[in-house]
Motif scaffolding. Sequence first.
Motif, PDB file in Angstrom:
ATOM      1  N   GLY A  14     -73.438 -30.082  81.178  1.00 36.00           N
ATOM      2  CA  GLY A  14     -74.128 -28.793  81.229  1.00 36.00           C
ATOM      3  C   GLY A  14     -73.993 -27.974  79.958  1.00 36.00           C
ATOM      4  N   LYS A  15     -73.670 -28.627  78.859  1.00 34.98           N
ATOM      5  CA  LYS A  15     -73.434 -27.927  77.599  1.00 34.98           C
ATOM      6  C   LYS A  15     -74.707 -27.281  77.051  1.00 34.98           C
ATOM      7  CE  LYS A  15     -73.074 -30.702  74.244  1.00 34.98           C
ATOM      8  NZ  LYS A  15     -74.476 -30.441  73.813  1.00 34.98           N
ATOM      9  N   THR A  16     -75.784 -28.033  76.981  1.00 38.22           N
ATOM     10  CA  THR A  16     -77.014 -27.503  76.403  1.00 38.22           C
ATOM     11  C   THR A  16     -77.608 -26.415  77.281  1.00 38.22           C
ATOM     12  OG1 THR A  16     -77.494 -29.539  75.181  1.00 38.22           O
ATOM     13  CG2 THR A  16     -79.356 -28.106  75.699  1.00 38.22           C
ATOM     14  N   ALA A  17     -77.574 -26.597  78.590  1.00 42.56           N
ATOM     15  CA  ALA A  17     -78.063 -25.550  79.493  1.00 42.56           C
ATOM     16  C   ALA A  17     -77.280 -24.265  79.284  1.00 42.56           C
ATOM     17  CB  ALA A  17     -77.962 -26.008  80.945  1.00 42.56           C
ATOM     18  N   ALA A  18     -75.975 -24.386  79.117  1.00 41.60           N
ATOM     19  CA  ALA A  18     -75.146 -23.204  78.876  1.00 41.60           C
ATOM     20  C   ALA A  18     -75.498 -22.565  77.543  1.00 41.60           C
ATOM     21  CB  ALA A  18     -73.673 -23.571  78.926  1.00 41.60           C
ATOM     22  N   HIS A 211     -81.933 -24.665  90.143  1.00 39.90           N
ATOM     23  CA  HIS A 211     -82.580 -23.803  89.149  1.00 39.90           C
ATOM     24  C   HIS A 211     -82.217 -24.218  87.725  1.00 39.90           C
ATOM     25  CE1 HIS A 211     -83.119 -20.818  92.558  1.00 39.90           C
ATOM     26  NE2 HIS A 211     -84.332 -20.955  92.049  1.00 39.90           N
ATOM     27  N   VAL A 212     -81.033 -24.741  87.517  1.00 34.00           N
ATOM     28  CA  VAL A 212     -80.662 -25.223  86.186  1.00 34.00           C
ATOM     29  C   VAL A 212     -81.483 -26.462  85.836  1.00 34.00           C
ATOM     30  CG1 VAL A 212     -78.790 -26.073  84.727  1.00 34.00           C
ATOM     31  CG2 VAL A 212     -78.338 -24.259  86.397  1.00 34.00           C
ATOM     32  N   GLU A 213     -81.655 -27.340  86.801  1.00 37.39           N
ATOM     33  CA  GLU A 213     -82.475 -28.528  86.569  1.00 37.39           C
ATOM     34  C   GLU A 213     -83.929 -28.150  86.260  1.00 37.39           C
ATOM     35  OE1 GLU A 213     -82.010 -30.926  90.053  1.00 37.39           O
ATOM     36  OE2 GLU A 213     -80.184 -31.879  89.295  1.00 37.39           O
ATOM     37  N   LYS A 214     -84.404 -27.057  86.859  1.00 36.26           N
ATOM     38  CA  LYS A 214     -85.798 -26.637  86.672  1.00 36.26           C
ATOM     39  C   LYS A 214     -86.054 -26.033  85.296  1.00 36.26           C
ATOM     40  CE  LYS A 214     -87.337 -26.117  91.433  1.00 36.26           C
ATOM     41  NZ  LYS A 214     -87.914 -25.212  92.459  1.00 36.26           N
ATOM     42  N   MET A 215     -85.002 -25.861  84.512  1.00 32.13           N
ATOM     43  CA  MET A 215     -85.227 -25.428  83.125  1.00 32.13           C
ATOM     44  C   MET A 215     -86.151 -26.399  82.412  1.00 32.13           C
ATOM     45  SD  MET A 215     -81.410 -24.216  81.923  1.00 32.13           S
ATOM     46  CE  MET A 215     -81.898 -24.120  80.188  1.00 32.13           C
ATOM     47  N   GLY A 216     -86.077 -27.685  82.774  1.00 32.10           N
ATOM     48  CA  GLY A 216     -86.937 -28.685  82.155  1.00 32.10           C
ATOM     49  C   GLY A 216     -88.398 -28.523  82.533  1.00 32.10           C
ATOM     50  N   ARG A 219     -89.182 -25.020  80.769  1.00 25.18           N
ATOM     51  CA  ARG A 219     -88.798 -24.971  79.357  1.00 25.18           C
ATOM     52  C   ARG A 219     -88.402 -23.549  78.968  1.00 25.18           C
ATOM     53  NH1 ARG A 219     -92.781 -28.176  75.496  1.00 25.18           N
ATOM     54  NH2 ARG A 219     -91.024 -27.756  74.086  1.00 25.18           N
ATOM     55  N   ALA A 220     -87.438 -23.045  79.712  1.00 25.06           N
ATOM     56  CA  ALA A 220     -87.030 -21.650  79.537  1.00 25.06           C
ATOM     57  C   ALA A 220     -85.668 -21.427  80.170  1.00 25.06           C
ATOM     58  CB  ALA A 220     -88.056 -20.719  80.180  1.00 25.06           C
ATOM     59  N   PRO A 221     -84.945 -20.386  79.749  1.00 23.65           N
ATOM     60  CA  PRO A 221     -83.689 -20.022  80.405  1.00 23.65           C
ATOM     61  C   PRO A 221     -83.912 -19.655  81.866  1.00 23.65           C
ATOM     62  CG  PRO A 221     -83.927 -18.911  78.284  1.00 23.65           C
ATOM     63  CD  PRO A 221     -85.248 -19.533  78.587  1.00 23.65           C
ATOM     64  N   VAL A 222     -82.900 -19.856  82.684  1.00 22.22           N
ATOM     65  CA  VAL A 222     -83.033 -19.648  84.125  1.00 22.22           C
ATOM     66  C   VAL A 222     -83.495 -18.238  84.456  1.00 22.22           C
ATOM     67  CG1 VAL A 222     -81.780 -19.605  86.322  1.00 22.22           C
ATOM     68  CG2 VAL A 222     -81.314 -21.426  84.668  1.00 22.22           C
TER      69      VAL A 222
END
Length: 243
Positions: A14-18, A211-216, A219-222
């Motif tokens: 979860g590094k890039t999401a963070a 919701h974190v998975e849905k960033m893809g 293509r945006a922050p949660v």
Amino acid sequence: MKTFALYSLKGGVGKTAAAVNLAFEAARAGEHVLLWDLDPQGAASWYLGVDEAAEVSAKRVVSGKEALGRHVQATVHDRLSVLPGSRGYRDWDAQIHAARQPRKVLETLIDPFSETFSLLILDCPPGIGALATSVLRAADRVIVPVVPTPLSLRALDEVLTHVDDKKVGKTRVIPFFSMADRRRRLHRELIDSPPPSMKKAPDVFVDYATHVEKMGEHRAPVATFAPRSRAAGQYRALYQALA
């Protein structure tokens, strides 16, 4: 300019999401933020809307022949810019290792950005080598996502040992539990009774969340597409604990 590095020996924590969500929260709080995507995969850049970026040679960057500033791109988010990842970054370790002062390479490269930005966030590739050592020296805070499992905690121990061995000085390593699933007994136990290596962790963790998975998808922050979600609140709380 403050410098935060999102770093782990392990991938898939979860590094890039963070990195993306912390950058967004910092910009929303008024910081002028540059997210430098040091990973040749360019996932953070893609989350922030970069479809194509010019290939940048790590050799030319380290030698001073490539001006990084011209590759900075604005995003649709106020006060948030991105320095995109590039396939040419695959040679970071070799080029930094060959430099005259390897440990100071990142410090030298990021210094010019302090004229424009108040916060630099480095999204680092996994692994340990010359790039990692240079990052550990350059960053004010090294933020390490840790999945609540023994293997991920062991990777954190390796980071802490590396920091001690390399005597990188000002660096503060701040771990936090990431991709936590409280339906799992082991995750609950580690969150409720964290080991000594997590003593500097803020009192917040980030769930393994849809919701974190849905960033893809977005293509945006949660917080831009699910502002009331638990994940958005957790990233906001994590930024506030680090600021």
